[in-house]
Design a protein around this motif. Structure first.
Motif, mmCIF file in Angstrom:
data_model
loop_
_atom_site.group_PDB
_atom_site.id
_atom_site.type_symbol
_atom_site.label_atom_id
_atom_site.label_comp_id
_atom_site.label_asym_id
_atom_site.label_seq_id
_atom_site.Cartn_x
_atom_site.Cartn_y
_atom_site.Cartn_z
ATOM 1 N N MET A 182 17.957 16.301 50.888
ATOM 2 C CA MET A 182 18.118 15.579 52.126
ATOM 3 C C MET A 182 17.243 16.257 53.178
ATOM 4 O O MET A 182 17.234 17.472 53.298
ATOM 5 C CB MET A 182 19.592 15.603 52.565
ATOM 6 N N HIS A 183 16.497 15.455 53.890
ATOM 7 C CA HIS A 183 15.628 15.954 54.953
ATOM 8 C C HIS A 183 16.187 15.487 56.285
ATOM 9 O O HIS A 183 16.470 14.312 56.472
ATOM 10 C CB HIS A 183 14.204 15.420 54.772
ATOM 11 N N ILE A 184 16.340 16.424 57.210
ATOM 12 C CA ILE A 184 16.874 16.105 58.538
ATOM 13 C C ILE A 184 15.788 16.358 59.561
ATOM 14 O O ILE A 184 15.137 17.401 59.547
ATOM 15 C CB ILE A 184 18.118 16.954 58.849
ATOM 16 N N GLY A 185 15.594 15.414 60.470
ATOM 17 C CA GLY A 185 14.621 15.568 61.535
ATOM 18 C C GLY A 185 13.395 14.704 61.345
ATOM 19 O O GLY A 185 12.970 14.438 60.218
ATOM 20 N N ARG A 186 12.827 14.262 62.446
ATOM 21 C CA ARG A 186 11.639 13.407 62.378
ATOM 22 C C ARG A 186 10.376 14.183 62.067
ATOM 23 O O ARG A 186 9.451 13.674 61.463
ATOM 24 C CB ARG A 186 11.463 12.654 63.696
ATOM 25 N N THR A 187 10.322 15.449 62.476
ATOM 26 C CA THR A 187 9.116 16.250 62.259
ATOM 27 C C THR A 187 9.200 17.083 60.984
ATOM 28 O O THR A 187 8.330 17.908 60.739
ATOM 29 C CB THR A 187 8.877 17.175 63.463
ATOM 30 N N ASN A 188 10.208 16.873 60.185
ATOM 31 C CA ASN A 188 10.370 17.595 58.929
ATOM 32 C C ASN A 188 9.238 17.183 57.974
ATOM 33 O O ASN A 188 9.004 16.001 57.769
ATOM 34 C CB ASN A 188 11.729 17.255 58.324
ATOM 35 N N PRO A 189 8.535 18.133 57.367
ATOM 36 C CA PRO A 189 7.420 17.774 56.484
ATOM 37 C C PRO A 189 7.849 17.121 55.169
ATOM 38 O O PRO A 189 7.014 16.610 54.434
ATOM 39 C CB PRO A 189 6.720 19.106 56.223
ATOM 40 N N LYS A 190 9.116 17.117 54.837
ATOM 41 C CA LYS A 190 9.672 16.466 53.643
ATOM 42 C C LYS A 190 8.984 16.934 52.360
ATOM 43 O O LYS A 190 8.353 16.167 51.651
ATOM 44 C CB LYS A 190 9.617 14.944 53.778
ATOM 45 N N PHE A 191 9.126 18.211 52.102
ATOM 46 C CA PHE A 191 8.572 18.788 50.882
ATOM 47 C C PHE A 191 9.309 18.255 49.665
ATOM 48 O O PHE A 191 10.479 17.908 49.726
ATOM 49 C CB PHE A 191 8.690 20.314 50.912
ATOM 50 N N ALA A 192 8.627 18.201 48.544
ATOM 51 C CA ALA A 192 9.239 17.848 47.261
ATOM 52 C C ALA A 192 9.651 19.148 46.586
ATOM 53 O O ALA A 192 8.822 20.019 46.324
ATOM 54 C CB ALA A 192 8.264 17.082 46.396
ATOM 55 N N TYR A 193 10.935 19.297 46.297
ATOM 56 C CA TYR A 193 11.447 20.530 45.718
ATOM 57 C C TYR A 193 11.560 20.393 44.203
ATOM 58 O O TYR A 193 11.860 19.324 43.676
ATOM 59 C CB TYR A 193 12.810 20.872 46.319
ATOM 60 N N THR A 194 11.310 21.503 43.515
ATOM 61 C CA THR A 194 11.394 21.525 42.056
ATOM 62 C C THR A 194 12.326 22.643 41.632
ATOM 63 O O THR A 194 12.573 23.589 42.382
ATOM 64 C CB THR A 194 10.012 21.740 41.421
ATOM 65 N N LEU A 195 12.813 22.513 40.396
ATOM 66 C CA LEU A 195 13.711 23.504 39.831
ATOM 67 C C LEU A 195 13.203 23.861 38.442
ATOM 68 O O LEU A 195 12.873 22.975 37.652
ATOM 69 C CB LEU A 195 15.127 22.918 39.750
ATOM 70 N N GLY A 196 13.121 25.128 38.154
ATOM 71 C CA GLY A 196 12.662 25.568 36.844
ATOM 72 C C GLY A 196 11.430 26.436 36.957
ATOM 73 O O GLY A 196 10.938 26.739 38.040
ATOM 74 N N ASP A 197 10.922 26.831 35.806
ATOM 75 C CA ASP A 197 9.725 27.669 35.806
ATOM 76 C C ASP A 197 8.470 26.797 35.832
ATOM 77 O O ASP A 197 8.537 25.582 35.895
ATOM 78 C CB ASP A 197 9.727 28.616 34.594
ATOM 79 N N ILE A 198 7.320 27.422 35.742
ATOM 80 C CA ILE A 198 6.052 26.704 35.899
ATOM 81 C C ILE A 198 5.826 25.706 34.767
ATOM 82 O O ILE A 198 5.306 24.613 34.984
ATOM 83 C CB ILE A 198 4.884 27.711 35.982
ATOM 84 N N THR A 199 6.238 26.041 33.566
ATOM 85 C CA THR A 199 5.993 25.147 32.424
ATOM 86 C C THR A 199 7.008 24.010 32.318
ATOM 87 O O THR A 199 6.714 22.981 31.732
ATOM 88 C CB THR A 199 6.014 25.950 31.113
#
Length: 100
Positions: free
Chosen positions: A1-18
């Motif tokens: 959940m992203h709060i705020g109008r100026t929030n860059p809204k990053f895409a979050y990931t879970l796990g290692d690189i592979t």
């Protein structure tokens, strides 16, 4: 959940690189029993607690054929009122539409 109008809204990931799993974006989160929306409105939370309080009130009415006023008041204060008052400082309705 992203709060705020100026929030860059990053895409979050879970796990290692592979083996990365992207986390889905949500518009509503429940934290400590209070539903938060990304626009900081509490209409979903208010609807849920009103529904729960009405179901408890219906349980009181269905359980007794004739109920004394003092007994009803005690049951209301112990079963219904805590539902309505829980964390009301956080979600207290500021909109007129949510006060009715």
């Amino acid at each position: 959940m992203h709060i705020g109008r100026t929030n860059p809204k990053f895409a979050y990931t879970l796990g290692d690189i592979t083996n990365q799993h992207h986390l889905a974006e949500t518009t509503t989160e429940k934290d400590l029993g209070v539903y938060f929306q990304n626009n900081l409105h509490f209409s979903i939370h208010i609807a849920n607690i009103v529904k729960k309080a009405n179901s408890h009130l219906g349980l009181i009415y269905r359980s007794f054929n004739h109920i004394d006023g003092d007994i009803f008041l005690g049951l209301y204060k112990s079963m219904v009122r805590p539902i309505l008052e829980y964390s009301s400082v956080v979600w207290s309705p500021k909109k007129l539409a949510n006060r009715n």
